[in-house]
Design a protein around this motif. Structure first.
Motif, mmCIF file in Angstrom:
data_model
loop_
_atom_site.group_PDB
_atom_site.id
_atom_site.type_symbol
_atom_site.label_atom_id
_atom_site.label_comp_id
_atom_site.label_asym_id
_atom_site.label_seq_id
_atom_site.Cartn_x
_atom_site.Cartn_y
_atom_site.Cartn_z
ATOM 1 N N ARG A 2 0.828 -1.201 0.000
ATOM 2 C CA ARG A 2 0.000 0.000 0.000
ATOM 3 C C ARG A 2 0.856 1.242 0.000
ATOM 4 N NH1 ARG A 2 -3.291 -3.506 4.086
ATOM 5 N NH2 ARG A 2 -3.740 -4.941 2.415
ATOM 6 N N ALA A 5 2.321 1.862 -3.290
ATOM 7 C CA ALA A 5 1.429 2.470 -4.269
ATOM 8 C C ALA A 5 1.338 3.967 -4.044
ATOM 9 C CB ALA A 5 0.058 1.828 -4.150
ATOM 10 N N ILE A 685 -1.236 -1.838 -9.296
ATOM 11 C CA ILE A 685 -1.808 -2.653 -10.372
ATOM 12 C C ILE A 685 -2.688 -1.821 -11.291
ATOM 13 C CG2 ILE A 685 -1.731 -4.785 -9.048
ATOM 14 C CD1 ILE A 685 -4.817 -4.393 -8.717
ATOM 15 N N TYR A 696 -7.035 -0.361 -14.992
ATOM 16 C CA TYR A 696 -6.258 -1.496 -14.482
ATOM 17 C C TYR A 696 -5.253 -1.972 -15.505
ATOM 18 C CZ TYR A 696 -8.979 -1.700 -10.305
ATOM 19 O OH TYR A 696 -9.512 -1.386 -9.098
ATOM 20 N N ARG A 783 -12.091 -4.203 -14.008
ATOM 21 C CA ARG A 783 -10.939 -5.110 -14.008
ATOM 22 C C ARG A 783 -10.994 -6.108 -15.139
ATOM 23 N NH1 ARG A 783 -7.854 -6.876 -8.647
ATOM 24 N NH2 ARG A 783 -6.320 -7.300 -10.245
ATOM 25 N N SER A 790 -9.403 -10.995 -7.042
ATOM 26 C CA SER A 790 -7.955 -11.039 -7.195
ATOM 27 C C SER A 790 -7.460 -12.457 -6.957
ATOM 28 C CB SER A 790 -7.301 -10.067 -6.224
ATOM 29 O OG SER A 790 -7.690 -10.403 -4.920
ATOM 30 N N ALA A 791 -8.325 -13.417 -7.233
ATOM 31 C CA ALA A 791 -7.933 -14.807 -7.011
ATOM 32 C C ALA A 791 -6.936 -15.253 -8.071
ATOM 33 C CB ALA A 791 -9.173 -15.686 -7.073
ATOM 34 N N TYR A 793 -5.469 -17.525 -11.043
ATOM 35 C CA TYR A 793 -6.150 -18.099 -12.195
ATOM 36 C C TYR A 793 -5.171 -18.932 -12.992
ATOM 37 C CZ TYR A 793 -3.823 -14.648 -15.146
ATOM 38 O OH TYR A 793 -2.888 -13.923 -15.802
ATOM 39 N N VAL B 173 -7.336 1.055 -4.671
ATOM 40 C CA VAL B 173 -6.626 0.183 -5.607
ATOM 41 C C VAL B 173 -5.409 -0.461 -4.957
ATOM 42 C CG1 VAL B 173 -5.218 2.029 -6.622
ATOM 43 C CG2 VAL B 173 -5.753 0.028 -7.961
ATOM 44 N N ALA B 174 -4.849 0.225 -3.963
ATOM 45 C CA ALA B 174 -3.668 -0.339 -3.310
ATOM 46 C C ALA B 174 -4.024 -1.572 -2.495
ATOM 47 C CB ALA B 174 -3.022 0.703 -2.422
ATOM 48 N N PHE B 175 -5.315 -1.692 -2.120
ATOM 49 C CA PHE B 175 -5.715 -2.837 -1.306
ATOM 50 C C PHE B 175 -6.142 -4.022 -2.154
ATOM 51 C CE2 PHE B 175 -6.117 0.930 1.191
ATOM 52 C CZ PHE B 175 -5.566 0.556 2.410
ATOM 53 N N GLU B 176 -6.256 -3.774 -3.441
ATOM 54 C CA GLU B 176 -6.644 -4.871 -4.324
ATOM 55 C C GLU B 176 -5.407 -5.685 -4.675
ATOM 56 O OE1 GLU B 176 -9.624 -3.997 -7.547
ATOM 57 O OE2 GLU B 176 -9.236 -1.987 -6.813
ATOM 58 N N GLY B 177 -5.535 -6.959 -4.700
ATOM 59 C CA GLY B 177 -4.389 -7.804 -4.993
ATOM 60 C C GLY B 177 -4.207 -7.981 -6.483
ATOM 61 N N GLU B 178 -2.953 -8.277 -6.832
ATOM 62 C CA GLU B 178 -2.676 -8.583 -8.233
ATOM 63 C C GLU B 178 -3.176 -9.994 -8.510
ATOM 64 O OE1 GLU B 178 1.236 -8.890 -11.104
ATOM 65 O OE2 GLU B 178 1.423 -7.956 -9.147
ATOM 66 N N ARG B 179 -3.733 -10.197 -9.697
ATOM 67 C CA ARG B 179 -4.153 -11.562 -10.053
ATOM 68 C C ARG B 179 -2.909 -12.364 -10.371
ATOM 69 N NH1 ARG B 179 -9.133 -9.806 -12.635
ATOM 70 N NH2 ARG B 179 -7.964 -9.143 -14.453
#
Lengths: 971, 189
Positions: A2, A5, A685, A696, A783, A790-791, A793, B173-179
């Motif tokens: 965080r 970012a 991201i 994104y 996204r 954000s799982a 894949y 957005v900073a709390f969202e994880g990268e896939r």
């Protein structure tokens, strides 16, 4: 993450151009201005002007660079490239692929390789070189081209000589240049050395292939080889009139395989010997007599190599030294040549030494003196008897043994000799010794660097492991672990306390540069050359050599493919030689594995226990050393076949399965395959827009960018390397595909550069730089088809491979780019810079990424929100600001690859360029040095203020206390 | 033992003292129709305290009356913050949305004041609260808190205007994880 970012957001708002400050130039960067490994015949001491006694060292190197080096300090006085462009280094793609058709190949073979030669005459003020089909004269002092004469197309210069012109020296030069060129039937041309004008020409119409020229004071000899059908190994020798070039007389002579022709003022002679000679045939040109010289000695092993060193004094007879080498040692025989009777007699032999050695000849008072250089000492032999007259011990052995040497001997008084030796070691180091003491050394082997890798300082890694452990344990265990660690650390406390005063004072006194070195971390740079050397450079010490290693049993064909560093051990994969492991800290050999030494590339993939090295065979198949030594299941490799025309995707593990193949279409060739750097962290991201919505980024570690060229167009393909799906492609028509099309892929963007038309309507061409950014979706806050989860894949699950939304812009640049790379920092928070090599300017530049934003508004001013985002109006021409030049005023020649590495400081990235000739290193701070105190920070002022405040408090405290007490009594 | 040979008589008292103790001289007849100046009463001046005590005593207010009075007063207090609102609104609008010390201080005050006031709601009304108006006071207090909340809302609106509220996608957005892709490809180094 965080914080990253947030920080990166902040940093991207720093949009001012960072440039190299005047006080940083020459301090943060280092540059080895190289010439390449000097060749024996074309290296000598020479006085550039008649008025001064000072001499320079002139050379033409293996890289076809002509240059002059100051013998005092080893600095380059001037250098010029004879080949344009620089000869290509051996790359992974095989040479045969580079030549389009067989005809051209055949033509090239008949011409033969370009031969280089360097001629100089005392007092003439210029040096004459020949290379390929050009003869050039250069000003000896400053390297300016005086004149150049090109031979007819396809005719390489075979040999050239300087002969006295015999004309009035006041109007023209005292010497003329004699040039032999041609393929079937040679032509001898005499050129006026002051202007390059033709004096006369002699043409041989016999069809024999021309080989050598020789001259004495009175005549010129032209040597050609008869065709093998008529008579094998027979040479035709024709003497020519110096005045008009008319054929005088000729005769045919049968000699052995290896032929040398040597000219002396008194006699020119031809010598020949077999592949493993026991004897040698010598003929003084102009006579029919062939002298056979016996070279054999008893019990000294088989002779492996023989070389001839002419000792041409003014006096007759002339001397030749025959240097004979066996497997273990060497000796020399000195012969006298009587030009009158054309007889060669043995004068004396110089003793056998069980060591590698080199001989040099120097003329004192018109008499040749021979110098023998070994790793231990330098011996000067008397010209008459072969007795050692002077001997100097060497203080440092040469790198890999003496290769060849040139000597300058001065005799002071009766027997007081002083010697200056320029020695080129087998390992490629060029050194100068004065009376046995090293004056300077030039690491010319670095001109052949083909692979480089960074070595991290391993000392801090133990702590990193412990911290990692504490980070992943439950709080209580982590706490006790930490407590134990600190208790253990207590044993270092007394020592630390002891050195505390000194560290405080040194901390005050050390310069900023030294402190920065501590901050950046102690990274080493290990490079491997195509000639089998491994050298470690210290970027913190201006690229000084820390250690150097010569590969065992290196052959000319061996070629380092890849370097891999792990835990302080450098593993070097050398094609056709094997796998060497070297200790990164001191350069000592750990092991050498010569089995199965044919591979075009190496891929390191994580295994269940340790990383596994997959070697790529010629057809692109990955193999491991042992069957059991396999990578984890679900590891995928992307390989390229030796021809470069096939890119393959593999799934490796217990069995290797080829998943896809990308082949070039008919009539096209794959020229470039790039992937994201192995270390390419992304701090955010998404890209935050002016209205605080998010675009994104399309982030996949498995992207691969392939450039495929046709005659006048090329196509860029972006592939998913797991499934082989083409995600994006773009074709450019009317592009110049003969020049390189460099490309680089990082984060969610890639760039490439080419020379071509900018739009279909106009025929004018320009150098262009294209940037493509990849996003999940064109709509902000979306996204993409995979949704907001954000799982993890799998690429193989249906619908998981989605095509990216691309935004493209192209810019016109004023310079061609030959190679591209991108800066890397520890966490990717710092904005990136595009590192480019400009071959025409001999420079390396760093283009800030924000300039190459494809979202820059076209044909309108940016809106308020766009300004907030840092966008500004698109202009088609991207000016290469002088501030971008990392190499500032340096001439960095022939950089073909730039690598970058993170440092301990997030703001700073190390950069190293190598490949063609020079090596150059620097460090860059793309978002300025935001994590280091600037130059304006005054440590002394701060400490002084604190001290003054402390002093003031100490003085005032008792006074205030007294006052308070008095006030208490008064009430 | 000295005795004053010729003891002097004590000096006469000053005039004001004489006038204070004696009633004013009776007015001449021809001036009797001239009214006294307001606030002056000849009888009172003469009579002093005796006269006043003769005035009829004021009737003490009843409990009900005080309750009503107190309630009125507390309504006044409760509605006072509402009167500040327009001024604060203008101030917030005028101070701009940039992050500066003044606008920040103003925003801080906007939060500090209402929060303190809400915390001190009970103590503000203790003096006005009686057994009788207890029920009605709850409404008053609620109004007071409501008014303070309006001020707070103004503060929130203000920091929202300043862009300090995490209301946009970019703030999260900073709390969202990268896939993460399960497969990883390796390339030749």
């Amino acid at each position: 993450m965080r914080l990253n970012a947030l920080l990166s957001l902040f940093l991207s708002s720093i949009s001012s151009v960072h440039s190299i400050l005047a006080d940083e130039a020459y301090h943060i960067d280092y540059h080895h201005a190289l010439l390449g490994i000097p060749q024996a015949e074309t290296t000598f001491f020479h006085q550039p002007s008649a008025s001064s006694n000072a001499s320079l060292l002139y050379t033409i190197s293996e890289k076809a660079i002509i240059g002059a080096v100051n013998p005092k300090d080893g600095s380059v006085v001037w250098r010029q490239s004879l080949a344009d462009p620089l000869p290509e280094p051996a790359s992974v793609v095989e040479e045969a692929v580079k030549l389009p058709d067989e005809e051209q190949q055949k033509a090239l073979r008949s011409i033969g390789p370009a031969k280089a030669g360097l001629l100089a005459e005392e007092g003439s003020g210029f040096v004459v070189s020949y290379y390929g089909s050009a003869v050039s004269a250069w000003d000896a002092m400053n390297g300016k081209l005086a004149w150049q004469r090109l031979m007819p197309q396809g005719q390489h210069v075979k040999s050239a000589l300087l002969i006295p012109s015999g004309r009035d020296t006041s109007s023209s030069s005292a010497v003329d240049v004699l040039v032999l060129h041609g393929t079937e039937g040679g032509t001898v041309t005499r050129l006026d050395a002051s202007s390059g004008a033709v004096v006369w020409e002699y043409e041989d119409r016999s069809g024999a292939s021309p080989r050598y020229l020789a001259s004495t004071k009175n005549s010129i000899y032209y040597v050609s080889e008869q065709s093998a059908v008529l008579a094998a190994n027979s040479m035709k020798i024709v003497s020519l009139d110096t005045e008009n070039g008319r054929e005088d007389k000729g005769h045919v002579l049968k000699v052995d395989e290896v032929v040398t022709v040597t000219s002396c003022p008194n006699a020119a002679f031809i010598s020949g010997h077999g592949r493993s000679p026991r004897s040698m045939k010598v003929n003084v040109l102009g006579s029919d007599k062939v002298n056979t010289l016996n070279l054999e000695r008893s019990n000294d092993g088989e002779i492996e190599a023989v070389s001839i060193l002419p000792g041409c004094g003014d006096s007759s007879p002339s001397h030749i030294l025959v240097h004979v080498q066996t497997r273990d040692g060497a000796w020399a025989e000195v012969f006298n040549i009587d030009s009158e009777s054309a007889e060669v007699r043995k004068a004396y032999s110089l003793p056998y030494l069980k060591a590698k050695d080199a001989f040099a000849v120097s003329i004192i008072d018109g008499k040749p003196h021979f110098t023998r250089i070994t790793d231990v000492e330098i011996e000067l032999y008397s010209f008459a008897s072969g007795i050692v007259v002077a001997r100097w011990p060497r203080n440092q052995p040469s790198f890999g043994g003496p290769g060849h040497a040139q000597a300058e001997v001065v005799l002071r008084g009766q027997s007081n000799y002083a010697i200056r030796i320029s020695e080129v070691a087998t390992g490629g180091e060029w050194t100068l010794m004065r009376n046995g003491e090293l004056v300077w050394s030039r690491p010319e082997m670095l001109a052949h660097v083909v692979a480089a890798a960074w070595v991290d300082d391993v000392s801090g890694e133990a702590l990193a492991h412990e911290l990692d452990f504490e980070g992943h344990e439950n709080p209580l265990r982590a706490y006790t672990h930490r407590l134990k660690r600190h208790l253990r650390d207590l044993e270092y406390l007394p020592a630390w306390l002891q050195q505390l005063p000194s560290s405080v004072t040194s901390g005050l006194l050390t310069s900023k540069a030294e402190t920065e070195k501590g901050l950046l971390g102690h990274k080493l740079l290990v490079v491997a050359t195509s000639t089998g050397q491994h050298v470690a450079l210290d970027p913190a010490k201006a690229g000084a050599i820390k250690w150097k290693r010569l590969a065992q049993a290196a052959s000319d064909e061996a070629r380092a493919v890849s370097l891999y560093v792990h835990d302080g051990v450098v593993t070097s994969y050398v094609d056709r030689l094997g796998i060497m492991t070297i200790n990164a800290t001191d350069g000592r050999d750990i092991s050498f594995d010569q089995s199965d030494a044919h591979f075009t590339g190496v891929i390191i993939a994580p295994g269940p226990v340790a990383p596994v090295a997959y070697r790529i065979s010629r057809d692109g198949q990955p193999n491991t050393t042992a069957i059991s030594d396999v990578a984890r299941d679900g590891t995928y490799l992307v390989t390229r076949s030796a021809s470069g025309q096939e890119v393959q995707g593999w799934m490796v593990g217990r069995s290797n399965i080829k998943l896809w193949t990308f082949s070039s279409a008919a009539g096209s060739r794959i020229t470039n395959v790039v992937a994201r750097p192995a270390h390419d962290p992304v701090s955010s991201i998404g890209k935050v827009l002016g209205d605080r919505s998010v675009l994104y980024k399309y982030l996949s570690p498995n992207l691969v960018l392939i450039t495929s060229t046709k005659r006048d167009s090329f196509t860029i393909y972006l592939l998913d390397s797991i499934t082989g799906t083409i995600l994006y492609s773009a074709t450019h028509q009317d592009a110049d595909t003969s020049s390189p099309i460099p490309s680089v892929l990082s984060e969610n963007w890639f760039t490439y550069s080419f020379f071509g038309t900018s739009d279909a309507k106009s025929p004018s061409k320009c150098h262009q730089l294209v940037i493509v950014e990849l996003y999940e979706s064109p709509i902000p806050n979306d996204r993409g088809p995979l949704g907001s989860s954000s799982a993890n894949y799998s690429s193989f699950s249906p619908g998981s491979i989605t095509k990216p939304h691309t935004i493209t812009q192209s810019f016109v640049i004023t310079q061609p780019i030959s190679h591209m790379s991108v800066t890397q920092t520890a966490q990717g928070i710092t904005s990136r810079q595009l590192l480019c090599t400009l071959p025409d300017l001999n420079a390396i530049i760093a283009i800030p990424r924000y300039l190459l934003d494809p979202r820059r508004p076209v044909d309108r001013d940016p809106t308020r929100e766009e300004i907030e985002e840092g966008l500004f109006r698109y202009s088609p021409v991207l000016d290469l600001d002088p501030k971008f030049f990392l190499s500032h005023s340096r001439e960095v020649v022939g950089i073909q690859k730039i690598i970058s590495a993170p440092t301990l400081l997030e703001s700073t990235s190390l950069v190293f360029g190598f490949g063609g000739l020079d090596v150059f290193g620097t460090r860059v701070t793309p978002s300025k040095a935001f994590d280091v105190l600037g130059k304006g920070f005054n440590k002394l002022a701060l400490i002084g203020t604190v001290a003054a405040l402390g002093l003031g408090t100490a003085v005032l405290a008792p006074m205030v206390r007294r006052k308070a007490v008095e006030r208490g009594w008064r009430l | 033992m000295g005795v004053d040979k010729n003891p002097q008589p004590p000096p006469p008292p000053p005039r004001w003292a004489v006038e204070l103790n004696n009633p004013p001289p009776s007015r001449p007849k021809n001036t009797s129709n001239i009214p006294d100046p307001p606030g002056f009463s000849a009888q009172r001046a003469i009579g002093g305290k005796q006269k006043t005590s003769q005035l009829p005593a004021r009737k003490p207010p009843t409990q009900e009356e005080t309750d009503i009075l107190k309630l009125k007063k507390s309504w006044e207090i409760a509605l006072a913050p509402g009167k500040q609102l327009p001024m604060q609104l203008i101030m917030s609008y005028m101070s701009g949305n940039s992050l500066q010390i003044f606008s920040l201080m103003m925003v801080a005050m906007l939060f500090k004041g209402p929060l303190q006031a809400i915390a001190a709601t009970n103590s503000t009304f203790t003096k006005l609260e009686t057994e009788g108006n207890k029920g009605k006071m709850i409404l008053v207090k609620a109004t007071f808190v409501g008014m303070q909340c309006m001020l707070l809302a103004l503060g929130v609106w203000k920091i929202g205007q300043m862009g300090l509220l995490p209301t946009t996608q970019s703030d999260w957005v900073a709390f969202e994880g990268e896939r993460i892709c399960l497969e990883k490809a390796y390339f030749a180094t």
